[in-house]
Scaffold this motif. Structure first.
Motif, short mmCIF file in Angstrom:
data_model
loop_
_atom_site.label_atom_id
_atom_site.label_comp_id
_atom_site.label_asym_id
_atom_site.label_seq_id
_atom_site.Cartn_x
_atom_site.Cartn_y
_atom_site.Cartn_z
N GLU A 57 13.70 13.17 -19.29
CA GLU A 57 14.80 13.59 -20.14
C GLU A 57 14.99 12.65 -21.32
OE1 GLU A 57 18.32 14.01 -17.87
OE2 GLU A 57 17.55 15.65 -16.62
N ARG A 58 14.81 11.37 -21.10
CA ARG A 58 15.02 10.40 -22.17
C ARG A 58 13.82 10.29 -23.10
NH1 ARG A 58 18.38 5.24 -19.71
NH2 ARG A 58 19.77 6.40 -18.34
N GLU A 61 9.60 5.99 -25.87
CA GLU A 61 10.24 5.24 -26.93
C GLU A 61 9.20 4.40 -27.66
OE1 GLU A 61 13.46 2.91 -25.41
OE2 GLU A 61 14.45 4.62 -24.43
N ARG A 83 18.24 -0.44 -18.98
CA ARG A 83 18.46 0.97 -19.31
C ARG A 83 17.57 1.93 -18.53
NH1 ARG A 83 17.01 3.10 -23.55
NH2 ARG A 83 15.59 1.49 -24.35
N LEU A 84 16.31 1.52 -18.34
CA LEU A 84 15.31 2.44 -17.79
C LEU A 84 14.70 1.97 -16.48
CD1 LEU A 84 13.39 3.05 -21.15
CD2 LEU A 84 15.19 4.48 -20.16
#
Length: 263
Positions: A57-58, A61, A83-84
């Protein structure tokens, strides 16, 4: 702070704007990893990330990242970990420059060790600290070289010194981080067809009073499997080393060179 999503494993790859790093990022994405693509060439990093599949979903990066910036390495590792979830860190960024040993300048020597060895040390340290702090049993993979196992490499004395250092550092990291269930290994590529190799063809041809075509053929002749290596050959080995299948492998220097050097 929101707990990181643990359903998708996340890897940071340095030097992923082209060549071996791009292949590593692509292969990991194809195998279900979320990838944080980094390179000092921000545009190259963006292009790599744009070509990746999956990412959850994210999504994947990217960012411009100078591996010699220790503070930036700490910030990156902590940010990804929080964050991940930081599951793997691949220290792939590197440089080379060909010159006869007696002609290597202090500036060239310093640059080789700064990027190829010192950056691996402090990026690896940042990744390990973040994994330990967040309780992640992750993996670190360092890109070494066939030149990490033999000094019989023409016109690359400073590069050889840096890559021998990477191999020793990998073992030291693996030994100390084992108690945290963090594995550390390195891959040792041979003659890989990348933009870096294209430059080396020209350099070696000039230094050996040959031609790029003759040098290229000599590299193929030195490889028992009979072809130049592709970045994907290396990437698949890295994907194995960060997989569950390699969970009991640490401190190893995996030769991925088509038999050009056997140990």
């Amino acid at each position: 702070m929101t707990a990181p999503n643990t359903s998708l494993r996340t890897a940071v790859v340095t030097g992923a704007g082209s060549g071996i790093g791009r292949a590593i990022a692509t292969t990991l994405a194809e195998r279900g990893w979320r990838v944080v693509v980094t390179d000092i060439d921000g545009e190259g990093a963006a292009q790599t990330a744009a070509g990746l599949t999956g990412g959850g979903e994210r999504g994947h990066e990217y960012l411009r990242f100078d591996v010699t910036d220790g503070e930036a390495a700490v910030a990156l590792a902590d940010d990804v970990a929080d964050r991940l979830g930081l599951d793997a860190w691949i220290n792939n960024a590197g440089v080379s420059a060909m010159q006869r040993f007696v002609d290597v300048s202090p500036e060239q020597y310093d640059r080789s060790l700064e990027i190829n060895l010192k950056a691996v040390f402090f990026c690896g340290q940042a990744a390990a600290r973040a994994m330990i702090r967040t309780g992640r049993q992750g993996s670190i993979v360092n890109t070494a070289s066939m030149a990490a196992k033999q000094g019989r490499v023409p016109f690359l004395a400073d590069y050889v010194a840096s890559k021998f250092g990477v191999l020793g550092l990998t073992q030291a990291m693996a030994f100390e981080l084992a108690e945290h269930r963090i594995t550390v290994n390195c891959v040792c590529p041979g003659f890989v067809a990348t933009p870096m190799q294209s430059r080396e063809l020209d350099w070696e041809a000039a230094l050996s009073e040959s031609t790029p075509e003759q040098v290229r053929q000599s590299w193929i002749d030195a490889t028992p499997l009979g072809r130049l290596q592709t970045p994907e050959d290396v990437a698949r080995a890295v994907a194995f080393l960060v997989s569950d299948d390699a969970g009991f492998i640490t401190g190893e220097a995996l030769s991925v060179n088509g038999g050009a050097y056997m140990d």
